[in-house]
Design an enzyme around this catalytic site. Structure first.
Site, PDB file in Angstrom:
ATOM      1  N   LEU A  11     -11.629   5.550  -5.194  1.00 34.73           N
ATOM      2  CA  LEU A  11     -11.796   4.519  -4.169  1.00 34.73           C
ATOM      3  C   LEU A  11     -10.733   4.723  -3.100  1.00 34.73           C
ATOM      4  O   LEU A  11      -9.566   4.925  -3.420  1.00 34.73           O
ATOM      5  CB  LEU A  11     -11.588   3.117  -4.750  1.00 34.73           C
ATOM      6  CG  LEU A  11     -12.402   2.670  -5.960  1.00 34.73           C
ATOM      7  CD1 LEU A  11     -12.116   1.196  -6.225  1.00 34.73           C
ATOM      8  CD2 LEU A  11     -13.888   2.905  -5.743  1.00 34.73           C
ATOM      9  N   CYS A  12     -11.124   4.633  -1.851  1.00 36.08           N
ATOM     10  CA  CYS A  12     -10.142   4.665  -0.770  1.00 36.08           C
ATOM     11  C   CYS A  12      -9.216   3.467  -0.935  1.00 36.08           C
ATOM     12  O   CYS A  12      -9.676   2.320  -0.941  1.00 36.08           O
ATOM     13  CB  CYS A  12     -10.824   4.606   0.591  1.00 36.08           C
ATOM     14  SG  CYS A  12      -9.624   4.395   1.932  1.00 36.08           S
ATOM     15  N   ILE A  13      -7.938   3.743  -1.070  1.00 37.57           N
ATOM     16  CA  ILE A  13      -7.000   2.655  -1.429  1.00 37.57           C
ATOM     17  C   ILE A  13      -6.922   1.595  -0.333  1.00 37.57           C
ATOM     18  O   ILE A  13      -6.900   0.396  -0.623  1.00 37.57           O
ATOM     19  CB  ILE A  13      -5.615   3.226  -1.791  1.00 37.57           C
ATOM     20  CG1 ILE A  13      -4.702   2.119  -2.342  1.00 37.57           C
ATOM     21  CG2 ILE A  13      -4.948   3.937  -0.623  1.00 37.57           C
ATOM     22  CD1 ILE A  13      -3.489   2.641  -3.084  1.00 37.57           C
TER      23      ILE A  13
END
Lengths: 117, 92, 131
Positions: C77-79
């Protein structure tokens, strides 16, 4: 490598404009050659004097001012999309090259990846 | 170039995709709500252009009988095969 | 061939994660490698481990977790996109002064956009699933 980004959404109501630009800046920060193509309602990201504070939103037009810092020089705008919205090529907040669909198609052919936001 | 479209017509994606297509070399794959633009009555996709729809998306929506005749139906493996054949893709 | 996917669409408000799952299963069946799936934008919502699916519905999350094991695939997941949408690991939550609740589903990791760029450089094909 050459990554092309098609930026097709207007700013503010959704996250596309912001997240598309953030992805493009990240690619440039990681040393990739990046080209940006504003088209459709995405050309509205290029208007000067946006007041994002009115919506308490992240000002994506300020992110555009950072393109130089990231060495992103290849910034294009779809001429037809500007014309359809009655926006003049010289009324934009940053320097970009107006191109037609044929030129975009030719240039995308040289990209390793095309990202669409 | 493989153009992947997941949005129902009318949508700016379809116009923008059509403007960039090279009908000689490119293919279009319609997935999710994108399959709705394959309805024969819309006459949206020019003949001669390779247009594919994902079979599970048209079966789920029960629109098999309404597709334009030149639309080609493929399964998931066919989708993968299209990405093997085309080195580039754009998901609109 | 080596593949990576970018999933931008939210799991319930779009078909992106479902379409990408079937594509991934077909990839593995055709002996391709799926190195990484990067979830960006609203797509990060798939990695919310606290989601509950109805008993008579398939768990999209569970199917992704199984696929990741089968394909030795990283689910990332894109942080930044995840934080904005309230999907944090217990450690991240604590770091931001929130209760240490583990939101991140098993098998998912949080990482920056650099891992998307890396994936794009590493693979033969990067396919995007839009919302």
């Amino acid at each position: 490598m050459h990554f092309a980004f098609l930026l097709r959404h207007p700013p503010y109501s959704k996250q596309h404009a912001r997240e598309g630009l953030e992805a493009a800046l990240a690619a440039a920060a990681f040393g990739q050659e990046v080209s940006l193509y504003f088209m459709g309602d995405g050309v509205l990201q290029l208007l000067p004097d946006q007041k994002a504070t009115q919506l308490a939103a992240k000002d994506t037009s300020r992110m555009l001012q950072a393109l130089d810092m990231y060495d992103i020089e290849n910034v294009y705008v779809d001429r037809t999309s500007l014309q359809a919205r009655g926006i003049a090529e010289d009324a934009l907040a940053i320097k970009c090259t107006a191109v037609d669909s044929r030129q975009i198609r030719q240039q995308l052919a040289t990209a390793q990846q095309v990202f669409c936001f | 170039m493989l153009h992947i479209i997941n949005k129902a017509t009318p949508d700016a994606s379809l116009e923008q995709c059509l403007a960039l297509i090279d009908p000689q070399q490119d293919a279009v794959l319609l997935v999710a709500d994108g399959v709705l633009s394959a309805l024969a009555s819309y006459a949206y996709w020019p003949r001669g252009l390779a247009v594919f729809v994902l079979s599970r998306d048209i079966e789920a929506r029960a629109i098999n009988a309404y597709l334009a005749p030149h639309i080609q139906i493929i399964d998931d493996a066919g989708f993968v095969a299209l990405t093997e054949q085309h080195t580039q893709s754009i998901s609109w | 061939m080596k593949y990576a996917l970018l999933v931008n669409g939210a799991p319930l408000d779009s078909q992106a994660a479902r379409s990408a799952l079937y594509f991934s299963q077909a990839l593995l069946a055709r002996e391709h490698q799926l190195l990484r799936v990067f979830f960006y934008g609203a797509g990060v919502q798939l990695g919310n481990g606290l989601q509950i699916s109805a008993q008579d519905e398939n768990s999209l999350l569970g199917e992704w977790q199984a696929l990741a094991l089968a394909g030795n695939t990283e689910l990332v997941l894109c942080i930044a996109a995840a934080q904005r949408r309230g999907i944090l690991s217990a450690t991240e939550a604590q770091r931001h002064g929130k209760p240490p609740v583990e939101m991140l589903a098993t098998g998912f990791t949080l990482a920056g956009l650099g891992t998307l760029v890396d994936a794009a450089l590493d693979v033969d094909r990067l396919i995007t699933f839009q919302g």
